[in-house]
Motif scaffolding. Sequence first.
Motif, PDB file in Angstrom:
ATOM      1  N   THR A 174       0.853  -1.186   0.000  1.00 33.50           N
ATOM      2  CA  THR A 174       0.000   0.000   0.000  1.00 33.50           C
ATOM      3  C   THR A 174       0.892   1.241   0.000  1.00 33.50           C
ATOM      4  O   THR A 174       2.115   1.133   0.096  1.00 33.50           O
ATOM      5  CB  THR A 174      -0.942   0.015   1.216  1.00 33.50           C
ATOM      6  OG1 THR A 174      -0.163  -0.050   2.421  1.00 33.50           O
ATOM      7  CG2 THR A 174      -1.901  -1.160   1.183  1.00 33.50           C
ATOM      8  N   MET A 175       0.283   2.414  -0.075  1.00 34.09           N
ATOM      9  CA  MET A 175       1.079   3.632  -0.244  1.00 34.09           C
ATOM     10  C   MET A 175       0.400   4.839   0.383  1.00 34.09           C
ATOM     11  O   MET A 175      -0.820   4.993   0.309  1.00 34.09           O
ATOM     12  CB  MET A 175       1.281   3.895  -1.748  1.00 34.09           C
ATOM     13  CG  MET A 175       2.048   5.161  -2.090  1.00 34.09           C
ATOM     14  SD  MET A 175       2.215   5.381  -3.902  1.00 34.09           S
ATOM     15  CE  MET A 175       0.514   5.773  -4.351  1.00 34.09           C
ATOM     16  N   PHE A 176       1.206   5.715   0.995  1.00 35.20           N
ATOM     17  CA  PHE A 176       0.751   7.031   1.447  1.00 35.20           C
ATOM     18  C   PHE A 176       1.228   8.072   0.435  1.00 35.20           C
ATOM     19  O   PHE A 176       2.394   8.056   0.029  1.00 35.20           O
ATOM     20  CB  PHE A 176       1.329   7.368   2.824  1.00 35.20           C
ATOM     21  CG  PHE A 176       0.579   6.761   3.970  1.00 35.20           C
ATOM     22  CD1 PHE A 176      -0.305   7.518   4.723  1.00 35.20           C
ATOM     23  CD2 PHE A 176       0.747   5.426   4.294  1.00 35.20           C
ATOM     24  CE1 PHE A 176      -0.996   6.958   5.789  1.00 35.20           C
ATOM     25  CE2 PHE A 176       0.071   4.851   5.351  1.00 35.20           C
ATOM     26  CZ  PHE A 176      -0.814   5.616   6.105  1.00 35.20           C
ATOM     27  N   THR A 177       0.347   8.976   0.052  1.00 39.52           N
ATOM     28  CA  THR A 177       0.680   9.998  -0.935  1.00 39.52           C
ATOM     29  C   THR A 177      -0.078  11.281  -0.626  1.00 39.52           C
ATOM     30  O   THR A 177      -1.137  11.252   0.018  1.00 39.52           O
ATOM     31  CB  THR A 177       0.313   9.523  -2.363  1.00 39.52           C
ATOM     32  OG1 THR A 177       0.491  10.600  -3.297  1.00 39.52           O
ATOM     33  CG2 THR A 177      -1.131   9.059  -2.443  1.00 39.52           C
ATOM     34  N   ASN A 178       0.456  12.426  -1.089  1.00 40.76           N
ATOM     35  CA  ASN A 178      -0.307  13.674  -0.941  1.00 40.76           C
ATOM     36  C   ASN A 178      -1.362  13.807  -2.027  1.00 40.76           C
ATOM     37  O   ASN A 178      -2.182  14.727  -1.983  1.00 40.76           O
ATOM     38  CB  ASN A 178       0.618  14.899  -0.911  1.00 40.76           C
ATOM     39  CG  ASN A 178       1.486  15.021  -2.156  1.00 40.76           C
ATOM     40  OD1 ASN A 178       1.019  14.864  -3.283  1.00 40.76           O
ATOM     41  ND2 ASN A 178       2.769  15.328  -1.968  1.00 40.76           N
ATOM     42  N   GLY A 179      -1.346  12.906  -3.008  1.00 37.17           N
ATOM     43  CA  GLY A 179      -2.435  12.802  -3.968  1.00 37.17           C
ATOM     44  C   GLY A 179      -2.347  13.668  -5.199  1.00 37.17           C
ATOM     45  O   GLY A 179      -3.131  13.499  -6.139  1.00 37.17           O
ATOM     46  N   GLU A 180      -1.392  14.589  -5.247  1.00 34.37           N
ATOM     47  CA  GLU A 180      -1.354  15.522  -6.374  1.00 34.37           C
ATOM     48  C   GLU A 180      -1.141  14.819  -7.709  1.00 34.37           C
ATOM     49  O   GLU A 180      -1.715  15.222  -8.728  1.00 34.37           O
ATOM     50  CB  GLU A 180      -0.250  16.559  -6.169  1.00 34.37           C
ATOM     51  CG  GLU A 180      -0.163  17.561  -7.326  1.00 34.37           C
ATOM     52  CD  GLU A 180       0.810  18.698  -7.084  1.00 34.37           C
ATOM     53  OE1 GLU A 180       0.872  19.604  -7.938  1.00 34.37           O
ATOM     54  OE2 GLU A 180       1.495  18.692  -6.043  1.00 34.37           O
ATOM     55  N   PHE A 181      -0.343  13.765  -7.727  1.00 32.86           N
ATOM     56  CA  PHE A 181       0.013  13.113  -8.990  1.00 32.86           C
ATOM     57  C   PHE A 181      -0.718  11.789  -9.200  1.00 32.86           C
ATOM     58  O   PHE A 181      -0.280  10.951  -9.993  1.00 32.86           O
ATOM     59  CB  PHE A 181       1.528  12.907  -9.048  1.00 32.86           C
ATOM     60  CG  PHE A 181       2.299  14.185  -8.898  1.00 32.86           C
ATOM     61  CD1 PHE A 181       2.078  15.255  -9.756  1.00 32.86           C
ATOM     62  CD2 PHE A 181       3.218  14.334  -7.873  1.00 32.86           C
ATOM     63  CE1 PHE A 181       2.768  16.443  -9.601  1.00 32.86           C
ATOM     64  CE2 PHE A 181       3.922  15.521  -7.715  1.00 32.86           C
ATOM     65  CZ  PHE A 181       3.697  16.582  -8.588  1.00 32.86           C
ATOM     66  N   LEU A 182      -1.848  11.626  -8.512  1.00 29.21           N
ATOM     67  CA  LEU A 182      -2.683  10.445  -8.736  1.00 29.21           C
ATOM     68  C   LEU A 182      -3.555  10.661  -9.968  1.00 29.21           C
ATOM     69  O   LEU A 182      -4.788  10.738  -9.907  1.00 29.21           O
ATOM     70  CB  LEU A 182      -3.559  10.158  -7.520  1.00 29.21           C
ATOM     71  CG  LEU A 182      -2.935   9.383  -6.367  1.00 29.21           C
ATOM     72  CD1 LEU A 182      -3.929   9.253  -5.218  1.00 29.21           C
ATOM     73  CD2 LEU A 182      -2.444   8.011  -6.804  1.00 29.21           C
ATOM     74  N   THR A 183      -2.906  10.743 -11.114  1.00 34.13           N
ATOM     75  CA  THR A 183      -3.618  10.935 -12.367  1.00 34.13           C
ATOM     76  C   THR A 183      -4.326   9.645 -12.762  1.00 34.13           C
ATOM     77  O   THR A 183      -4.072   8.571 -12.206  1.00 34.13           O
ATOM     78  CB  THR A 183      -2.644  11.328 -13.483  1.00 34.13           C
ATOM     79  OG1 THR A 183      -1.714  10.244 -13.682  1.00 34.13           O
ATOM     80  CG2 THR A 183      -1.884  12.595 -13.122  1.00 34.13           C
ATOM     81  N   ASN A 184      -5.180   9.734 -13.745  1.00 32.85           N
ATOM     82  CA  ASN A 184      -5.873   8.553 -14.252  1.00 32.85           C
ATOM     83  C   ASN A 184      -4.866   7.513 -14.746  1.00 32.85           C
ATOM     84  O   ASN A 184      -4.976   6.320 -14.449  1.00 32.85           O
ATOM     85  CB  ASN A 184      -6.817   8.964 -15.376  1.00 32.85           C
ATOM     86  CG  ASN A 184      -7.701   7.825 -15.834  1.00 32.85           C
ATOM     87  OD1 ASN A 184      -8.450   7.253 -15.052  1.00 32.85           O
ATOM     88  ND2 ASN A 184      -7.605   7.486 -17.113  1.00 32.85           N
ATOM     89  N   THR A 185      -3.852   7.975 -15.489  1.00 40.68           N
ATOM     90  CA  THR A 185      -2.821   7.065 -16.013  1.00 40.68           C
ATOM     91  C   THR A 185      -2.037   6.418 -14.894  1.00 40.68           C
ATOM     92  O   THR A 185      -1.766   5.210 -14.912  1.00 40.68           O
ATOM     93  CB  THR A 185      -1.867   7.818 -16.958  1.00 40.68           C
ATOM     94  OG1 THR A 185      -2.611   8.348 -18.050  1.00 40.68           O
ATOM     95  CG2 THR A 185      -0.777   6.898 -17.481  1.00 40.68           C
ATOM     96  N   MET A 186      -1.642   7.213 -13.891  1.00 41.27           N
ATOM     97  CA  MET A 186      -0.877   6.676 -12.775  1.00 41.27           C
ATOM     98  C   MET A 186      -1.682   5.638 -12.003  1.00 41.27           C
ATOM     99  O   MET A 186      -1.156   4.585 -11.616  1.00 41.27           O
ATOM    100  CB  MET A 186      -0.434   7.811 -11.843  1.00 41.27           C
ATOM    101  CG  MET A 186       0.298   7.351 -10.588  1.00 41.27           C
ATOM    102  SD  MET A 186       1.734   6.297 -10.899  1.00 41.27           S
ATOM    103  CE  MET A 186       2.877   7.488 -11.627  1.00 41.27           C
ATOM    104  N   CYS A 187      -2.950   5.900 -11.761  1.00 43.38           N
ATOM    105  CA  CYS A 187      -3.784   4.946 -11.035  1.00 43.38           C
ATOM    106  C   CYS A 187      -3.912   3.635 -11.802  1.00 43.38           C
ATOM    107  O   CYS A 187      -3.895   2.543 -11.200  1.00 43.38           O
ATOM    108  CB  CYS A 187      -5.164   5.542 -10.752  1.00 43.38           C
ATOM    109  SG  CYS A 187      -5.151   6.816  -9.467  1.00 43.38           S
ATOM    110  N   TYR A 188      -4.021   3.721 -13.110  1.00 47.61           N
ATOM    111  CA  TYR A 188      -4.061   2.515 -13.938  1.00 47.61           C
ATOM    112  C   TYR A 188      -2.776   1.713 -13.764  1.00 47.61           C
ATOM    113  O   TYR A 188      -2.803   0.489 -13.580  1.00 47.61           O
ATOM    114  CB  TYR A 188      -4.260   2.884 -15.409  1.00 47.61           C
ATOM    115  CG  TYR A 188      -4.131   1.704 -16.354  1.00 47.61           C
ATOM    116  CD1 TYR A 188      -5.194   0.819 -16.532  1.00 47.61           C
ATOM    117  CD2 TYR A 188      -2.932   1.462 -17.033  1.00 47.61           C
ATOM    118  CE1 TYR A 188      -5.061  -0.287 -17.375  1.00 47.61           C
ATOM    119  CE2 TYR A 188      -2.799   0.372 -17.883  1.00 47.61           C
ATOM    120  CZ  TYR A 188      -3.862  -0.495 -18.049  1.00 47.61           C
ATOM    121  OH  TYR A 188      -3.725  -1.588 -18.888  1.00 47.61           O
ATOM    122  N   GLN A 189      -1.625   2.391 -13.812  1.00 51.69           N
ATOM    123  CA  GLN A 189      -0.338   1.711 -13.673  1.00 51.69           C
ATOM    124  C   GLN A 189      -0.175   1.098 -12.283  1.00 51.69           C
ATOM    125  O   GLN A 189       0.337  -0.020 -12.140  1.00 51.69           O
ATOM    126  CB  GLN A 189       0.801   2.690 -13.949  1.00 51.69           C
ATOM    127  CG  GLN A 189       0.879   3.147 -15.399  1.00 51.69           C
ATOM    128  CD  GLN A 189       1.955   4.198 -15.623  1.00 51.69           C
ATOM    129  OE1 GLN A 189       2.324   4.932 -14.697  1.00 51.69           O
ATOM    130  NE2 GLN A 189       2.474   4.257 -16.840  1.00 51.69           N
TER     131      GLN A 189
END
Length: 409
Positions: A174-189
């Motif tokens: 799992t991962m902790f993130t500030n969420g700014e770069f959770l793009t659609n493409t990144m989430c798919y990857q």
Amino acid sequence: MELINQNYYKNFEIVLEYNENKELKDYNVNFGDDFPEKAKEYLSQYIHQTKKYKNFYSYNQELRFSLYQPAINSVAEKRYLYYRLLRKFLCYRAPAVVTVGVTKKCQCRCVHCSADYHMSSKEKELSLEEKINAINESIELGVTNIILVGGEPLLYPHLIDLIKNTNKEKSIITMFTNGEFLTNTMCYQLKQAGLKGIFVSLDSYKQEEHDNLRKRKIFYKALDGIQNAINHKIPVAISSYLTSERVQKQYIENFMELGKELGIQEITFFDAIPTGRFYTKTNTFLSLEDRKKILSLTYLYRKRKDYPIITPQSIFTSQRECSKGFCFAATTQFYISSQGYVCPCDFTPLTSGKYPDYSIKELWEKLIQFEPYKKRSKECRMQNEVFRRKYIYIIPGNASLPYPIDLLQ
């Protein structure tokens, strides 16, 4: 009781039962032949206890009641239960969770950041291969949950390769993130790589306050990132923190409303611990009354199935009347910084040494032999004034952190 065989966890199975509408009805544990009666009783009680939680996430026949836990019917969960047996009946010291700092880079400058001293370090970070090896060595010790942190993990260029190359049968990631770069493409990857959950850090349910604390206009980008993760069927939690003032100003209640509105699975609240940029702010400590209120609200929201599950740190590491657990640091959890330092947790500026100078097993064993970690602590050590006076306040002001425990013994 003979439980040392590493394949012992294969001798029981978690079985899910569904109704005619293919909705989960129940789940129980089936034991193999010659399974010890005491172990049967203990695991059966544990499974019964989990049913008191809201079973919030069931997808692709995986059942989970927290992002901190593998799917109840997975191999990783069976390994977790096996190591619970070792801890319970043989007093075996094995970690269940490793928190890994994958990078010190971050686009935010949060006033409360616990990773400040790691992020300001000039030391070289571990290579991708070294990080993969460190994680897999941790898994062999007993780890069943790998939590990636930063800095900001999404700024690490090899993040997807790191996730792909860890043993995801024996452990979830799992991962902790500030969420700014959770793009659609990144989430798919991330989904394709095998990530099993995302904690998005929100310092406030109010946009202006959150952005001021982060020193960056990021609130609405984080909300977009949450939606992208939901769209890709990645379980999502909000992560925030509590001070006494926040408890009194109903931050818990307002965050729960936001979580319900967003449709996320979980909200986790950490205590505001005086570490990193909060190093001297012991006035953030929660009072006993604060902790009683947090516990009361936890019971309230866990009964309300239309809200996310709530997992406050306070209910695990508080005074006895407000706690159902113990401090995880160097008991069932440890931290590896992006430079390779092994610490009790990411809030504690002490280290047993550096990987790969020593193996993860050697560093873990050294950590649990350090006097304050030889036994469980009912409360968070970093919030304990006696611990801080004895092991934290004596660290020289010009010392590099994390500070070697060798110099404290």
